[in-house]
Design a protein around this motif. Structure first.
Motif, PDB file in Angstrom:
ATOM      1  N   LEU A 955       0.895  -0.990   0.169  1.00 17.29           N
ATOM      2  CA  LEU A 955       0.094  -0.107  -0.161  1.00 17.29           C
ATOM      3  C   LEU A 955       0.828   1.278   0.038  1.00 17.29           C
ATOM      4  O   LEU A 955       2.010   1.458   0.752  1.00 17.29           O
ATOM      5  N   ALA A 956       0.340   2.439  -0.563  1.00 15.18           N
ATOM      6  CA  ALA A 956       0.815   3.726  -0.542  1.00 15.18           C
ATOM      7  C   ALA A 956      -0.361   4.511   0.113  1.00 15.18           C
ATOM      8  O   ALA A 956      -1.539   4.292  -0.434  1.00 15.18           O
ATOM      9  N   VAL A 957      -0.283   5.465   0.823  1.00 11.86           N
ATOM     10  CA  VAL A 957      -1.105   6.179   1.293  1.00 11.86           C
ATOM     11  C   VAL A 957      -0.774   7.734   1.461  1.00 11.86           C
ATOM     12  O   VAL A 957       0.391   8.062   1.593  1.00 11.86           O
ATOM     13  N   THR A 958      -1.692   8.743   1.044  1.00 15.53           N
ATOM     14  CA  THR A 958      -1.390  10.181   1.219  1.00 15.53           C
ATOM     15  C   THR A 958      -1.586  10.745   2.431  1.00 15.53           C
ATOM     16  O   THR A 958      -2.471  10.057   3.290  1.00 15.53           O
ATOM     17  N   GLY A 959      -1.033  11.844   2.672  1.00 14.18           N
ATOM     18  CA  GLY A 959      -1.423  12.524   4.157  1.00 14.18           C
ATOM     19  C   GLY A 959      -2.814  12.711   4.346  1.00 14.18           C
ATOM     20  O   GLY A 959      -3.205  12.376   5.531  1.00 14.18           O
ATOM     21  N   LYS A 960      -3.595  12.959   3.458  1.00  9.06           N
ATOM     22  CA  LYS A 960      -5.111  13.428   3.807  1.00  9.06           C
ATOM     23  C   LYS A 960      -5.779  11.905   4.000  1.00  9.06           C
ATOM     24  O   LYS A 960      -6.584  11.752   5.162  1.00  9.06           O
ATOM     25  N   ALA A 961      -5.464  10.891   3.398  1.00  8.50           N
ATOM     26  CA  ALA A 961      -5.970   9.418   3.684  1.00  8.50           C
ATOM     27  C   ALA A 961      -5.591   9.177   4.976  1.00  8.50           C
ATOM     28  O   ALA A 961      -6.340   8.563   5.588  1.00  8.50           O
ATOM     29  N   PHE A 962      -4.220   9.234   5.251  1.00  7.60           N
ATOM     30  CA  PHE A 962      -3.835   8.815   6.452  1.00  7.60           C
ATOM     31  C   PHE A 962      -4.280   9.553   7.745  1.00  7.60           C
ATOM     32  O   PHE A 962      -4.741   8.657   8.655  1.00  7.60           O
ATOM     33  N   ALA A 963      -4.884  10.654   7.560  1.00  2.00           N
ATOM     34  CA  ALA A 963      -5.498  11.428   8.756  1.00  2.00           C
ATOM     35  C   ALA A 963      -6.745  10.866   8.771  1.00  2.00           C
ATOM     36  O   ALA A 963      -7.169  10.485  10.201  1.00  2.00           O
ATOM     37  N   ILE A 964      -7.502  10.313   7.764  1.00  2.00           N
ATOM     38  CA  ILE A 964      -8.863   9.846   7.973  1.00  2.00           C
ATOM     39  C   ILE A 964      -8.796   8.381   8.578  1.00  2.00           C
ATOM     40  O   ILE A 964      -9.355   7.934   9.449  1.00  2.00           O
ATOM     41  N   LEU A 965      -7.939   7.820   8.117  1.00  2.00           N
ATOM     42  CA  LEU A 965      -7.656   6.020   8.387  1.00  2.00           C
ATOM     43  C   LEU A 965      -7.224   6.272   9.947  1.00  2.00           C
ATOM     44  O   LEU A 965      -7.706   5.287  10.675  1.00  2.00           O
ATOM     45  N   ARG A 966      -6.300   7.162  10.315  1.00  2.00           N
ATOM     46  CA  ARG A 966      -5.912   7.212  11.529  1.00  2.00           C
ATOM     47  C   ARG A 966      -6.868   7.437  12.661  1.00  2.00           C
ATOM     48  O   ARG A 966      -6.989   6.690  13.912  1.00  2.00           O
ATOM     49  N   ARG A 967      -7.829   8.423  12.204  1.00  3.98           N
ATOM     50  CA  ARG A 967      -8.754   8.671  13.117  1.00  3.98           C
ATOM     51  C   ARG A 967      -9.980   7.613  13.166  1.00  3.98           C
ATOM     52  O   ARG A 967     -10.562   7.479  14.490  1.00  3.98           O
ATOM     53  N   SER A 968     -10.118   6.961  12.240  1.00  3.57           N
ATOM     54  CA  SER A 968     -11.130   5.885  12.326  1.00  3.57           C
ATOM     55  C   SER A 968     -10.291   4.410  13.010  1.00  3.57           C
ATOM     56  O   SER A 968     -11.044   3.505  12.897  1.00  3.57           O
ATOM     57  N   GLU A 969      -9.039   4.477  12.906  1.00  2.07           N
ATOM     58  CA  GLU A 969      -8.214   3.540  13.536  1.00  2.07           C
ATOM     59  C   GLU A 969      -7.851   2.121  12.743  1.00  2.07           C
ATOM     60  O   GLU A 969      -7.634   1.182  13.050  1.00  2.07           O
ATOM     61  N   VAL A 970      -8.496   2.618  11.354  1.00  2.00           N
ATOM     62  CA  VAL A 970      -8.318   1.551  10.572  1.00  2.00           C
ATOM     63  C   VAL A 970      -6.949   1.537   9.890  1.00  2.00           C
ATOM     64  O   VAL A 970      -6.427   0.447   9.470  1.00  2.00           O
ATOM     65  N   MET A 971      -6.150   2.423  10.129  1.00  2.00           N
ATOM     66  CA  MET A 971      -4.689   2.482   9.815  1.00  2.00           C
ATOM     67  C   MET A 971      -4.039   1.387  10.708  1.00  2.00           C
ATOM     68  O   MET A 971      -2.849   0.956  10.187  1.00  2.00           O
ATOM     69  N   ASP A 972      -4.224   1.037  11.761  1.00  3.84           N
ATOM     70  CA  ASP A 972      -3.776   0.028  12.589  1.00  3.84           C
ATOM     71  C   ASP A 972      -3.767  -1.135  11.834  1.00  3.84           C
ATOM     72  O   ASP A 972      -2.725  -1.983  11.921  1.00  3.84           O
ATOM     73  N   LYS A 973      -4.909  -1.426  11.103  1.00  7.57           N
ATOM     74  CA  LYS A 973      -4.950  -2.780  10.343  1.00  7.57           C
ATOM     75  C   LYS A 973      -3.959  -2.582   9.175  1.00  7.57           C
ATOM     76  O   LYS A 973      -3.724  -3.738   8.601  1.00  7.57           O
ATOM     77  N   PRO A 986       5.499  17.698   7.837  1.00 11.38           N
ATOM     78  CA  PRO A 986       6.438  17.279   8.916  1.00 11.38           C
ATOM     79  C   PRO A 986       5.725  16.897  10.130  1.00 11.38           C
ATOM     80  O   PRO A 986       6.165  15.900  10.759  1.00 11.38           O
ATOM     81  N   ALA A 987       4.605  17.325  10.375  1.00 11.71           N
ATOM     82  CA  ALA A 987       3.704  16.978  11.378  1.00 11.71           C
ATOM     83  C   ALA A 987       3.268  15.390  11.057  1.00 11.71           C
ATOM     84  O   ALA A 987       3.209  14.463  12.081  1.00 11.71           O
ATOM     85  N   ASP A 988       2.822  15.197  10.002  1.00  8.12           N
ATOM     86  CA  ASP A 988       2.388  13.869   9.623  1.00  8.12           C
ATOM     87  C   ASP A 988       3.564  12.803   9.720  1.00  8.12           C
ATOM     88  O   ASP A 988       3.400  11.563  10.091  1.00  8.12           O
ATOM     89  N   LYS A 989       4.810  13.151   9.281  1.00  7.30           N
ATOM     90  CA  LYS A 989       5.912  12.355   9.646  1.00  7.30           C
ATOM     91  C   LYS A 989       6.059  11.853  11.068  1.00  7.30           C
ATOM     92  O   LYS A 989       6.384  10.827  11.365  1.00  7.30           O
ATOM     93  N   VAL A 990       5.927  12.795  11.843  1.00  6.80           N
ATOM     94  CA  VAL A 990       5.988  12.412  13.158  1.00  6.80           C
ATOM     95  C   VAL A 990       5.066  11.533  13.807  1.00  6.80           C
ATOM     96  O   VAL A 990       5.192  10.461  14.508  1.00  6.80           O
ATOM     97  N   LEU A 991       3.574  11.563  13.087  1.00  7.10           N
ATOM     98  CA  LEU A 991       2.694  10.922  13.401  1.00  7.10           C
ATOM     99  C   LEU A 991       2.989   9.341  13.106  1.00  7.10           C
ATOM    100  O   LEU A 991       2.650   8.391  13.752  1.00  7.10           O
ATOM    101  N   VAL A 992       3.850   9.015  11.821  1.00  4.12           N
ATOM    102  CA  VAL A 992       4.038   7.768  11.427  1.00  4.12           C
ATOM    103  C   VAL A 992       4.996   7.337  12.108  1.00  4.12           C
ATOM    104  O   VAL A 992       4.875   6.029  12.661  1.00  4.12           O
ATOM    105  N   ALA A 993       6.161   7.910  12.881  1.00  4.69           N
ATOM    106  CA  ALA A 993       7.075   7.373  13.686  1.00  4.69           C
ATOM    107  C   ALA A 993       6.345   6.957  14.903  1.00  4.69           C
ATOM    108  O   ALA A 993       6.759   5.755  15.368  1.00  4.69           O
TER     109      ALA A 993
END
Length: 1320
Positions: A955-973, A986-993
């Protein structure tokens, strides 16, 4: 001074006091049969042939010319000591009772700051009424304080439900007197030790290795027994005293101060919970139990860190204190934390452009404090006391005091010298590091400041927020500034590591919120950076508004991560207390057994002597070097990394790097080259919205004038000398057209074509990360205005009129991106004639709309030559690489394929936000996207999970999609299936780490230190590719700017972790084997010779222990990581297995000795336990020493096997020379016939039980009817040598085949550890 003089007089009286009789019956112990003085024991051997035993001095109680100083407990000296003790106890008890009475009458509660809402209990009145705790808002730009209207969040690095507690204290004369008494108690223990040792060694003999000042004449206490009893009492009392003091270091002085309300306090005690990251997710059951026990039994205050700070007073009488760089103000009703808020709007700064008055500046200075990083290096004396007065060193010195008293004066002095040398190195390193940090933090310059409407020259430390300063060229900035007039070119390498000049522009005078790290970054001059050029031309006046000073600046915030770093708890940090508890239990068992064994021998030993021998076992089992052993590998790795131009700010992170499972990489400048190559443009035909072929002005291709004008004007490039400065994309783009940039002092910039046509840039909207566009308004030679807008091709598509876009726009752009191009879109709109006022009135939204699409602008970011090899090596080393980039997903996909991050056969599904605002997934391919069916996340998980788990798809994911997926906790899967994170801020990169950290992974991050500095600090291990020797944005900095530095770091990390565990196992084995050695000695009633102990402690442990750390890492990463568990099966099998094998061979050697015809058991009943130097002339000591010494040194050899993490032990020439040399040397000593040299080790090749022996024990034995016996035969010694070699071969086989070889690998496959599984 008076107290000190009185105490000194007490000690003098103690030394000089003398009476005729001791009234206590215990003093008559010297008359008891076993209590023969040590000199009497050896007088029988005087005149013997060897003569190497001490013959004196004569006991003072038996020498008529000597006078015993203390004969009664009522002597002046003892009475003075007792009076001193009573005085201390009564004084302290009285103070504590008075203190409790005062607290009961006027209770004082600490102020509590809850992180988030910052509510706390006030201390304004005696009733301790609760009121909201105020937090001082930022001052008005003009210096007018508007008061506190609401609570703000303090920027403290705490998480969750953490809280900070503040308790006020004030001095009390009585309390200070009691504290001084307690300090004198500490000194008086040292004086008593000196007194006891002087009595122990007075007039001792120093002649040979067997006569090194073993005993004195006891001229103070008269007998060995009384001296021992006094030592026993003093040792236990001092051990308890110093341990309690050290464990409460930092609190003790407050015990003797009076708690009070903060407004009346002179000191404040600050407590905060420990901030740490736990790197042990899959821990053993016993660790879980220990966590629960610690949580249930330990008070919360013991699980945090604390500091006592003296309250200071400003010139105006304001009380304040500094905690971790944060300034807190005290007044009669509240505690105020001065926190600089960054939420002002741009136009508010222009309202303060008149500067501050002197009164306003003084008021701000009084609240904010000086413009400096409040870090002062510790004084050398404080560093010395703090280091030596640590639990580690106190434990060492207390245990070594046992050796000092027990006739090991020279050995104990040697060991103490080594400890002090080690402490001196630590003190020097600590002090040197603090001086280095002080050099970074300390900077003073002058500034031209507008005060009272007049420009004045001020010290930079006197700058305050709200000041207006003139910016000059070649100026290292002392604070954060916002440009309100003119422009600058800066070098920000000190913060970002990127040495490329950066253009800074005047801030817009608009009601937009100012974020210095976001939309305000292009207008902000950051502290610690250098202004290369102020203004575009000489004579330009550049003005800036001071926005932040001191620790609130960008430099201050970065330095705070160095001054107050996050603690990382490794698995071994949590398991070390369990190991210590297990060793304590084992030591207790050995203590009991040693008492039984000593009683079994029938030796004439006083009970203090037996206790000393038992404590010797405890000292060896609980080695004080254990915590150090887990760090030694890191210290060697620091130096090796420095040789590879990788610099480290936090050595603890090196071992953490050895456990990394996932590494995040920035793309541009990290995996790829720093610069972008301009490829060309693909314009649309004027006759219809279809693409032309790719053309390049550099090749002389004919370019549409709108496209050419856009390339020449739609940028923010400026000049620094003859060099173009700005974003490298824009520099390359502008350079490609060959136009001239003309900058004048008071005029807008112009560009001039080779044929003389000019375009004037009348308005410029800087690039905005959120909008992903930049735009300019251009005036041509006819006075007509045109808008050119450049940005991501997706954004330009949104802003352009649909009729101007080619039908294959998206497919063409994606095709270029998938081919590795960095793709920008260029739009155009004609405004026509307009006045400058009308142009200024147009908002950015007005300008960037209804554009005519003009062209795609293409750049190529080529891969670095070594990136592919590094990524492949990472994957071979079982480390998953992922990409986190601000670029588009298609370009990221191309680079991921090129560098082998993605396998060639893998299909990538891109998750992006569609027009309905939900996340949809489409394959990334060259196909027409209109024919591709987009799927939802549910469909992805339902139909593609097997393909994702099998590695067929990623998978590849954009910053906007990552924000939605993270809020719904689907990104964990989806986390373990995602390879590319594109269009990430830069703030999104911190969230990924952080997201990967939250899933229990040890995460690394590699970037250039620019817009990824937050992620570099958020990851467990961050490495910045930078020219700086030590970048403050990351724990590690590589000057080579190569991704291969990641490989070097991981190799060193794994080797350092393996080395640390090797040293740990060596010390554990040393303690376990030494305990067996001692028990064997006590069973037989023997003690090894002094040379034996010197070779064990001074040679084997020190030389081999150091040589073990010199192994280099392997050249490539293996598929496994070293264990980080002290209690893991690998380490347990390695230690217990070798220990058991050694025990079997030791028992076999002793049994073999008993079968020898010439063997006579050591007659321990005729020995005196305190005279240990007479207890080694026997077969038992020779067998035990040589068998166990070879086991000692071989354990260092086998634990240095490299496994797959370090080079072969045979390449460690220091260890091989040391081990081989000791092996041959001790073999020669064992096999040589008796001579003066072998007698230093008391080898049984000498006939100890000969006629007319020199040993007092054998003399007694023969006087009671014993017969002489022969020396140990060569045949037996040779047989024992072969037995020893067999022992060495078996433990080498065990370690190589079982503990670290095929058996261990088979066990690991059969019982794999539970950890997250993902595709590499």
């Amino acid at each position: 001074m008076f107290i000190s003089q009185v105490y000194c007089s007490l000690v003098v009286r103690l030394l000089a006091s003398a009476c005729d009789r001791w009234s206590c019956a215990d003093l008559h112990l010297h008359a008891r049969a076993p209590s023969v003085h040590l000199s009497q024991v050896h007088r029988k051997s005087k005149g013997s042939t060897m003569g190497h035993y001490p013959t004196g001095p004569t006991s003072c109680i038996l020498d008529p010319t000597c006078h015993v100083r203390i004969t009664s407990m009522w002597d002046g000296g003892p009475v003075c000591i007792f009076v001193f003790w009573v005085t201390v106890v009564l004084s302290c008890s009285t103070f504590f009772l008075w203190k409790q009475h005062c607290l009961k009458k006027h209770p004082v509660k600490p102020v509590v700051l809850q992180v988030g809402n910052l509510k706390g209990a006030s201390h304004a009145n005696q009733s301790s009424q609760s009121v909201p705790l105020q937090c001082n808002q930022r001052h008005d730009p003009r210096g007018e304080h508007s008061g506190v209207t609401k609570n703000e969040e303090i920027r403290l690095s705490l998480e969750g439900e953490s809280e900070i507690q503040f308790t006020g204290y004030t001095r009390s004369y009585f309390g200070e007197f009691c504290y001084l008494l307690c300090c004198l108690v500490s000194l008086h223990w040292i004086a008593l030790y000196i007194l006891i040792l002087v009595d122990t060694y007075n007039n001792c003999e120093v002649e040979s290795i067997d006569n090194l000042c073993f005993f004195g004449n006891h001229f103070i206490f008269g007998t060995y027994e009384l001296n021992g009893k006094v030592f026993f009492v003093v040792w236990w009392l001092s051990a308890f005293w110093f341990s309690a003091w050290v464990l409460n270091k930092g609190r003790v002085h407050n015990w003797f101060r009076m708690p009070c309300d903060l407004p009346h306090a002179t000191f404040v005690y600050v407590w905060a919970p420990d901030q740490h990251g736990v790197l042990s997710v899959n821990v053993s059951f016993i660790v879980h139990v220990l966590r629960k026990i610690r949580s249930a039994t330990m008070a919360s205050k013991s699980r945090g860190h604390f500091e006592t700070i003296e309250i200071s007073i400003t010139s105006s009488g304001r009380h304040y204190f500094l905690y971790q760089g944060q300034r807190y103000l005290l007044n009669s009703h509240s505690l105020q934390c001065v926190s600089l808020r960054d939420g002002y709007k741009f136009h508010e700064f222009y309202q303060g452009a008149r500067g501050l008055s002197t009164k306003q500046a003084d008021s701000n200075f009084d609240k904010i404090g000086p413009n400096e990083i409040p870090f002062k290096p510790e004084t050398l004396m404080y560093t010395i006391l703090d280091e030596l007065f640590s639990l580690f060193h106190v434990y060492q010195l207390i245990m070594y005091m046992l050796q000092f008293w027990n006739s090991y004066l020279f050995v104990a002095s040697l060991m103490t010298s080594i400890v002090l040398l080690s402490a001196s190195i630590t003190i020097y390193t600590r002090h040197h590091s603090q001086l280095a940090i002080a050099k970074i933090t300390t900077y003073v310059t002058d500034a031209t400041v507008l005060r009272d409407g007049v420009w004045v020259r001020l010290d930079s430390r006197n700058l305050v927020p709200g000041d207006i300063v003139k910016v000059r060229s070649d100026w290292l900035l002392p604070c954060d500034l916002l440009l309100i007039q003119g422009s600058c070119i800066c070098n920000e390498s000190a913060l970002t590591g990127e040495a490329m000049p950066v253009q800074k522009y005047m801030a817009p005078n608009k009601p937009e919120l100012y974020d210095p790290e976001g939309n305000g970054a292009r207008h902000t001059l950051f502290s610690g950076t250098t202004v290369l050029q102020a203004g575009t031309q000489s004579g330009c006046e550049v003005l800036a508004f001071v926005t932040a000073t001191g620790m609130s600046t960008s430099k201050g915030k970065l330095l705070s991560s160095i001054l107050y770093p996050e603690k990382m708890l490794f698995k071994y940090d949590e398991e070390l207390p369990i190991v210590v508890l297990l060793l304590l239990a084992y030591a207790f068992v050995c203590f009991i057994i040693s008492i039984v064994f000593q009683n079994h021998t029938g030796a004439q030993s006083y009970w203090v002597t037996k206790w000393i021998y038992c404590m010797a076992i405890v000292n060896q089992i609980l080695s004080p070097l254990l915590p150090v052993a887990l760090e030694v590998g890191e210290l060697q790795a620091v130096e090796r990394l420095k040789a590879q131009r990788i610099f480290c700010l936090n050595p603890k992170r090196i071992a953490i790097a050895g456990k990394i499972r996932l590494f995040c990489f920035d793309k541009t400048g990290t995996l790829t080259k720093e610069g972008l190559d301009f490829i060309g443009i693909q314009s649309v035909l004027r006759t219809g919205p279809t693409f032309e072929p790719v053309k390049s002005p550099e090749k002389g291709d004919k370019i549409d004038f709108r496209t050419l004008n856009g390339l020449a004007t739609c940028h923010a490039v400026t000049k620094f000398g003859d060099q173009f400065v700005g974003n490298q994309v824009e520099v390359k783009m502008f350079s490609s057209v060959g136009w001239e940039l003309v900058e004048a002092t008071s005029e807008p910039p112009r560009v001039r074509s080779p044929n003389g046509d000019e375009l004037k840039i009348v308005k410029r909207n800087e690039f905005n990360h959120a909008r992903m566009t930049m735009s300019v308004v251009v005036e041509d030679c006819h006075g007509e205005l045109h808008v050119y807008c450049k940005g991501s091709f997706e954004k330009i598509q949104e802003l352009s009129l649909e009729g101007t876009l080619p039908t294959d726009y998206v497919q063409t752009a994606h095709s270029h991106a998938l081919d590795g191009c960095y793709v920008l879109g260029l739009g155009y709109r004609r405004l026509g004639p307009a006045s400058s006022i009308e142009v200024e009135a147009l908002t950015r939204d007005d300008l960037e709309m209804n554009l005519d699409f003009v062209a795609l602008v293409l750049f190529r970011n080529e891969l670095k030559h070594d990136s592919r090899a590094a990524i492949q090596a990472l994957k071979e080393g079982e480390v998953r690489p992922v990409m986190v980039t601000g670029d588009n997903a298609q370009c990221g996909h191309y680079i991921a394929k090129e560098c082998a991050m993605l396998e060639p056969h893998v299909q990538v599904l891109l998750g992006d936000v569609d027009k309905q605002g939900s996340v949809s997934w489409v394959p990334m391919s060259m196909e027409d996207e209109s024919q591709i069916h987009a799927m939802s996340t549910d469909e992805l998980l339902r139909y593609h999970r097997k393909a994702l788990e099998g590695g067929v798809q990623e998978l590849a994911v954009t910053g906007k999609a990552f924000a939605i997926l993270r809020r719904s906790e689907v990104m964990d899967k989806l986390l373990y299936f995602t390879r590319i994170y594109a269009r990430f801020t830069p703030a999104d990169k911190v969230l990924v780490a952080n997201l990967h950290r939250d899933h229990g992974l040890v995460v690394g991050m590699c970037g250039d230190g620019g817009n990824d500095c937050g992620a570099l600090r958020a990851a467990h291990v961050g490495i910045a590719l930078s020219d700086a020797e030590a970048s403050v944005v990351s724990p590690f900095t590589s000057q080579d700017k190569s991704v291969t530095s990641v490989m070097d770091l991981l190799r060193e990390g794994r080797a350092a972790l393996h080395t640390s565990f090797a040293c740990y196992k060596f010390l554990i084995m040393y303690g376990l084997m030494f305990s067996i050695l001692k028990l064997c000695c006590y069973w037989y009633g023997i003690i090894l010779s002094q040379m034996d102990y010197i070779f064990i402690d001074g040679v084997a442990v020190l030389i081999l222990g150091y040589a073990m750390t010199l192994c280099y890492p392997e050249d490539k990463l293996g598929k496994v990581r070293p264990t980080s568990s002290l209690l893991g099966p690998l380490n347990v099998a390695s230690v217990v297995g070798v220990w058991a094998i050694n025990l079997v061979f030791l028992v076999g050697a002793l049994c073999f000795m008993h079968t020898q015809t010439g063997y006579v058991k050591w007659p321990a009943s005729y020995s005196h336990g305190a005279s240990w130097w007479t207890l080694d002339d026997n077969w038992e000591s020779t067998v035990i020493f040589f068998v166990m010494y070879f086991q000692f040194i071989t354990s260092a050899f086998v634990y240095t096997f490299g496994s797959v993490f370090r080079k072969s032990v045979f390449l460690n020439w220091v260890l091989m020379v040391s081990y081989g040399g000791l092996l041959m040397f001790m073999s020669v000593i064992l096999l040589l016939p008796a001579n003066a040299f072998t007698s230093l080790w008391h080898v049984a090749s000498e006939q100890f039980n000969r006629p007319n022996p020199s040993s007092p024990v054998w003399i007694e034995y023969q006087e009671h009817g014993g017969k002489p016996s022969p020396a140990m035969s060569l045949s037996f010694r040779l047989s024992m040598w072969w037995l020893i070699l067999g022992n060495l071969a078996v433990i080498i086989f065990w370690q190589k085949v079982v503990a670290e070889g095929p058996v261990a690998k088979a066990f690991a496959l059969r019982f794999p550890s539970s950890r997250p599984k993902f595709r590499l």
